[in-house]
Design a protein around this motif. Structure first.
Motif, mmCIF file in Angstrom:
data_model
loop_
_atom_site.group_PDB
_atom_site.id
_atom_site.type_symbol
_atom_site.label_atom_id
_atom_site.label_comp_id
_atom_site.label_asym_id
_atom_site.label_seq_id
_atom_site.Cartn_x
_atom_site.Cartn_y
_atom_site.Cartn_z
ATOM 1 N N TRP A 182 7.227 5.745 -13.231
ATOM 2 C CA TRP A 182 7.792 6.589 -12.169
ATOM 3 C C TRP A 182 9.007 6.006 -11.468
ATOM 4 N N GLN A 224 3.886 9.937 -9.754
ATOM 5 C CA GLN A 224 3.264 10.109 -11.067
ATOM 6 C C GLN A 224 2.521 11.443 -11.159
ATOM 7 N N GLU A 225 1.832 11.820 -10.086
ATOM 8 C CA GLU A 225 1.119 13.100 -10.079
ATOM 9 C C GLU A 225 2.066 14.273 -10.276
ATOM 10 N N LYS A 226 3.281 14.145 -9.767
ATOM 11 C CA LYS A 226 4.256 15.236 -9.864
ATOM 12 C C LYS A 226 5.196 15.074 -11.055
ATOM 13 N N ALA A 257 2.331 1.727 -3.458
ATOM 14 C CA ALA A 257 1.310 2.227 -4.388
ATOM 15 C C ALA A 257 1.078 3.718 -4.176
ATOM 16 N N ARG A 258 1.048 4.153 -2.919
ATOM 17 C CA ARG A 258 0.871 5.581 -2.620
ATOM 18 C C ARG A 258 2.060 6.391 -3.119
ATOM 19 N N GLY A 285 3.967 5.608 -5.631
ATOM 20 C CA GLY A 285 3.839 5.647 -7.085
ATOM 21 C C GLY A 285 2.856 6.699 -7.556
ATOM 22 N N ARG A 286 1.701 6.759 -6.906
ATOM 23 C CA ARG A 286 0.700 7.771 -7.284
ATOM 24 C C ARG A 286 1.251 9.181 -7.086
ATOM 25 N N ALA A 287 1.927 9.405 -5.956
ATOM 26 C CA ALA A 287 2.473 10.739 -5.666
ATOM 27 C C ALA A 287 3.544 11.126 -6.681
ATOM 28 N N ILE A 342 4.338 -2.783 -8.029
ATOM 29 C CA ILE A 342 3.183 -1.986 -8.407
ATOM 30 C C ILE A 342 3.096 -1.931 -9.930
ATOM 31 N N SER A 392 4.731 0.781 -12.663
ATOM 32 C CA SER A 392 5.839 1.502 -12.023
ATOM 33 C C SER A 392 6.870 2.006 -13.022
ATOM 34 N N ASP A 405 0.824 -1.210 0.000
ATOM 35 C CA ASP A 405 0.000 0.000 0.000
ATOM 36 C C ASP A 405 0.857 1.259 0.000
#
Length: 160
Positions: free
Chosen positions: A47, A17-19, A10-11, A13-15, A41, A44, A7
């Motif tokens: 990122w 990718q968002e940036k 994954a968080r 990775g999202r952060a 993930i 991946s 988890d």
């Protein structure tokens, strides 16, 4: 890998990718555990750039440009070496952010002032390096798992 680590990865990775950021890892005591967590993930590749597992001092110098004199003076398990590892991972990759781990997972290897479970971390980007030194309890596997989780938690804070 525990669900908590999955988890966290994954968080992260999202952060990232968002940036629009790429990550690189430089690991010693975790033996590639952080890189394994993030590459578990799906997606991946968007990122995560690369990981360096530099277990020996010679590899820290040759792959990450960590000065041998720094390790000789302060010991490999030090915040300064962790910082040099993270900076070296940035310099030798296409990443924008790096995390590093160096420590004593045990069951042996303790030295005065650095008990088994001592782990130093660094998180770096082009402008900043943040370091921490923690002492984890438990056996070798527990120290390594706690280190991977802390490295990922630190990344979330660092890139926030």
């Amino acid at each position: 890998m525990t669900n908590d680590i999955f988890d966290l990865a994954a968080r992260v990775g999202r952060a990232l990718q968002e940036k629009g950021l790429l990550l690189s890892t430089a690991e010693s005591c975790t033996g590639g555990g952080v890189a394994e967590a993030v590459t578990d993930i799906a997606g991946s590749t968007a990122w995560f750039d690369c990981g360096f597992v530099t277990y020996s001092n010679a590899s820290k110098t040759s792959l990450l440009d960590v000065p041998a004199a720094l390790m000789a003076q302060l010991g490999t398990v030090s915040e300064e070496v962790a910082a040099a590892m993270a900076s070296g991972a940035l310099a030798n990759s296409n990443a924008h952010v790096a995390v590093s781990t160096t420590g004593i997972a045990g069951p042996s290897g303790a030295v005065p002032g650095k008990p088994v479970g001592t782990v130093c971390f660094a998180w770096a980007d082009a402008d900043t390096v943040h370091t921490e030194r923690l002492v984890f309890a438990g056996n070798r596997q527990a120290v390594r798992e706690q280190s991977v989780a802390h490295a990922l938690q630190g990344l979330l804070r660092f890139i926030a």
